[in-house]
Write a protein that holds these residues in place. Sequence first.
Motif, mmCIF file in Angstrom:
data_model
loop_
_atom_site.group_PDB
_atom_site.id
_atom_site.type_symbol
_atom_site.label_atom_id
_atom_site.label_comp_id
_atom_site.label_asym_id
_atom_site.label_seq_id
_atom_site.Cartn_x
_atom_site.Cartn_y
_atom_site.Cartn_z
ATOM 1 N N ARG A 166 0.829 -1.213 0.000
ATOM 2 C CA ARG A 166 0.000 0.000 0.000
ATOM 3 C C ARG A 166 0.860 1.258 0.000
ATOM 4 O O ARG A 166 0.511 2.266 -0.641
ATOM 5 N N VAL A 167 1.982 1.224 0.710
ATOM 6 C CA VAL A 167 2.879 2.386 0.695
ATOM 7 C C VAL A 167 3.535 2.531 -0.667
ATOM 8 O O VAL A 167 3.676 3.647 -1.193
ATOM 9 N N TYR A 168 3.933 1.416 -1.266
ATOM 10 C CA TYR A 168 4.512 1.469 -2.609
ATOM 11 C C TYR A 168 3.506 2.006 -3.624
ATOM 12 O O TYR A 168 3.882 2.685 -4.594
ATOM 13 N N ALA A 169 2.232 1.727 -3.428
ATOM 14 C CA ALA A 169 1.207 2.230 -4.352
ATOM 15 C C ALA A 169 1.159 3.749 -4.348
ATOM 16 O O ALA A 169 0.898 4.376 -5.391
ATOM 17 N N TRP A 170 1.439 4.363 -3.193
ATOM 18 C CA TRP A 170 1.433 5.821 -3.140
ATOM 19 C C TRP A 170 2.602 6.429 -3.914
ATOM 20 O O TRP A 170 2.528 7.590 -4.317
ATOM 21 N N ILE A 171 3.672 5.667 -4.110
ATOM 22 C CA ILE A 171 4.760 6.171 -4.957
ATOM 23 C C ILE A 171 4.257 6.369 -6.383
ATOM 24 O O ILE A 171 4.537 7.392 -7.035
ATOM 25 N N GLY A 172 3.502 5.393 -6.875
ATOM 26 C CA GLY A 172 2.944 5.529 -8.224
ATOM 27 C C GLY A 172 1.901 6.615 -8.330
ATOM 28 O O GLY A 172 1.662 7.154 -9.418
ATOM 29 N N ILE A 173 1.261 6.967 -7.227
ATOM 30 C CA ILE A 173 0.242 8.012 -7.251
ATOM 31 C C ILE A 173 0.869 9.400 -7.163
ATOM 32 O O ILE A 173 0.447 10.338 -7.861
ATOM 33 N N LEU A 174 1.903 9.561 -6.326
ATOM 34 C CA LEU A 174 2.433 10.887 -6.014
ATOM 35 C C LEU A 174 3.632 11.313 -6.851
ATOM 36 O O LEU A 174 4.009 12.490 -6.793
ATOM 37 N N LYS A 175 4.234 10.424 -7.599
ATOM 38 C CA LYS A 175 5.416 10.825 -8.374
ATOM 39 C C LYS A 175 5.042 11.807 -9.485
ATOM 40 O O LYS A 175 3.853 12.008 -9.786
ATOM 41 N N SER A 176 6.056 12.413 -10.089
ATOM 42 C CA SER A 176 5.821 13.508 -11.047
ATOM 43 C C SER A 176 4.938 13.079 -12.215
ATOM 44 O O SER A 176 4.087 13.848 -12.671
ATOM 45 N N ASP A 177 5.150 11.875 -12.715
ATOM 46 C CA ASP A 177 4.309 11.381 -13.809
ATOM 47 C C ASP A 177 3.298 10.358 -13.305
ATOM 48 O O ASP A 177 2.869 9.480 -14.050
ATOM 49 N N GLY A 178 2.919 10.500 -12.048
ATOM 50 C CA GLY A 178 1.992 9.557 -11.451
ATOM 51 C C GLY A 178 0.543 9.882 -11.723
ATOM 52 O O GLY A 178 0.196 10.820 -12.460
ATOM 53 N N LEU A 179 -0.314 9.105 -11.089
ATOM 54 C CA LEU A 179 -1.754 9.210 -11.337
ATOM 55 C C LEU A 179 -2.297 10.570 -10.916
ATOM 56 O O LEU A 179 -3.118 11.168 -11.629
ATOM 57 N N LEU A 180 -1.871 11.100 -9.768
ATOM 58 C CA LEU A 180 -2.410 12.360 -9.280
ATOM 59 C C LEU A 180 -2.064 13.519 -10.212
ATOM 60 O O LEU A 180 -2.945 14.307 -10.604
ATOM 61 N N ASN A 181 -0.790 13.639 -10.581
ATOM 62 C CA ASN A 181 -0.385 14.741 -11.463
ATOM 63 C C ASN A 181 -1.011 14.620 -12.848
ATOM 64 O O ASN A 181 -1.424 15.633 -13.435
ATOM 65 N N GLN A 182 -1.099 13.412 -13.369
ATOM 66 C CA GLN A 182 -1.700 13.226 -14.688
ATOM 67 C C GLN A 182 -3.178 13.606 -14.668
ATOM 68 O O GLN A 182 -3.677 14.234 -15.607
ATOM 69 N N THR A 183 -3.857 13.281 -13.585
ATOM 70 C CA THR A 183 -5.279 13.629 -13.481
ATOM 71 C C THR A 183 -5.468 15.140 -13.386
ATOM 72 O O THR A 183 -6.347 15.727 -14.048
ATOM 73 N N LEU A 184 -4.647 15.810 -12.549
ATOM 74 C CA LEU A 184 -4.771 17.257 -12.392
ATOM 75 C C LEU A 184 -4.421 17.998 -13.678
ATOM 76 O O LEU A 184 -5.046 19.015 -14.007
ATOM 77 N N ILE A 185 -3.445 17.506 -14.415
ATOM 78 C CA ILE A 185 -3.084 18.142 -15.691
ATOM 79 C C ILE A 185 -4.190 17.932 -16.727
ATOM 80 O O ILE A 185 -4.537 18.844 -17.492
ATOM 81 N N ILE A 207 1.020 8.500 6.251
ATOM 82 C CA ILE A 207 0.642 8.170 7.629
ATOM 83 C C ILE A 207 -0.864 8.269 7.808
ATOM 84 O O ILE A 207 -1.494 7.397 8.430
ATOM 85 N N ILE A 208 -1.484 9.318 7.277
ATOM 86 C CA ILE A 208 -2.928 9.486 7.424
ATOM 87 C C ILE A 208 -3.664 8.330 6.757
ATOM 88 O O ILE A 208 -4.600 7.755 7.333
ATOM 89 N N TYR A 209 -3.245 7.957 5.555
ATOM 90 C CA TYR A 209 -3.906 6.856 4.867
ATOM 91 C C TYR A 209 -3.707 5.530 5.603
ATOM 92 O O TYR A 209 -4.664 4.753 5.774
ATOM 93 N N SER A 210 -2.492 5.278 6.070
ATOM 94 C CA SER A 210 -2.184 3.975 6.666
ATOM 95 C C SER A 210 -2.857 3.784 8.015
ATOM 96 O O SER A 210 -3.281 2.669 8.357
ATOM 97 N N TYR A 211 -2.956 4.863 8.809
ATOM 98 C CA TYR A 211 -3.468 4.735 10.174
ATOM 99 C C TYR A 211 -4.889 5.260 10.337
ATOM 100 O O TYR A 211 -5.384 5.326 11.467
ATOM 101 N N LEU A 212 -5.536 5.621 9.246
ATOM 102 C CA LEU A 212 -6.913 6.117 9.341
ATOM 103 C C LEU A 212 -7.873 5.100 9.966
ATOM 104 O O LEU A 212 -8.718 5.481 10.780
ATOM 105 N N PRO A 213 -7.802 3.808 9.638
ATOM 106 C CA PRO A 213 -8.718 2.857 10.291
ATOM 107 C C PRO A 213 -8.559 2.806 11.803
ATOM 108 O O PRO A 213 -9.538 2.578 12.526
#
Length: 333
Positions: A166-185, A207-213
């Motif tokens: 799950r932490v590794y998945a956030w790398i793909g979401i937050l990196k420069s060419d990741g899902l978040l930046n591509q969506t915002l662009i 931390i917020i995502y991992s410990y939210l439950p």
Amino acid sequence: MTDPSLSSTGITRSETVPAPRYQPEAPENAPTNPKGGWGRFAFICVPYLWLLLFFLVPFVIVAKISLSEAAVSIPPYLPVIDWSRGLAGLWEAAERWSLDNYIWLTEDALYWQAYVSSLQIAFLSTLLTLLVGFPIAYGMARAPRSWHPTLVMMVILPFWTSFLIRVYAWIGILKSDGLLNQTLITIGIIDEPLVILNTSIAVYIGIIYSYLPFMVLPLYSSLEKLDTTLIEAAEDLGCPPWKTFWRVTVPLALPGMIAGCFLVFIPAVGEFVIPDLLGGSSTLMIGKTLWVEFFSNRDWPVASAVAIVLLVLLIIPITLFQRHETRRNEGDV
């Protein structure tokens, strides 16, 4: 004496009240049930045995290593207790123990800065997790009763996946060419990719995502037991909704809030995986410093001293809070 109301009938009070039945007294040295006594004793000893084996014994071992000095040997510290000599070997090793490693922690700014940074990140992460988790828990508690099992399952569903994945998945979401930046662009909100990965913002998100439950479940447990008639009574008396929330809902949900904050804050202080993968080298936390001392520098005594100080920093406030709550509950009684 006789009751005047009964004198005319010739019946006295002593004749109407039956005499108490004779109950033989048990002898002073009556044997107790040995099976029940031993069973209760064994049942009570189980949690204490668990704490002894998995908390106290490792704590003593780490404390002993923290009083030693680093050495190029196996294990990488001296002195090593020679148990073949019995108490004499223990005494010889104890004579060489010192507090130099703890003194070193106070002299090197790296360590106390790591402690302060860890406490700051953990505190802010806990506060943000509370702000995110409270509406979720409140919505779950106010939902129809038939939905509650499904909603609880959705909260604990991330635990079915490995924490590391799950932490590794956030790398793909937050990196420069990741899902978040591509969506915002694509939407047109930004023109250039945002730099989020390898920053403190990414650590907070992880931390917020991992410990939210861990925050949502205690809050849901408290809010689910909330008596809605108290809220209705406050509204009938003319109390505004925001004031009803602060005066009624929040105090009744306070036990869940405290439990959730503890469950998030304590592991977040010593977190290593999230700052290492999402924060990069710029993020300074004590868990990462501890890992470097153990595995990179091979300085087990200093690493053990860091772990002992971290444990003390966490245990003392919790113990003081528990004593305060115990005294307050005794005062209420």
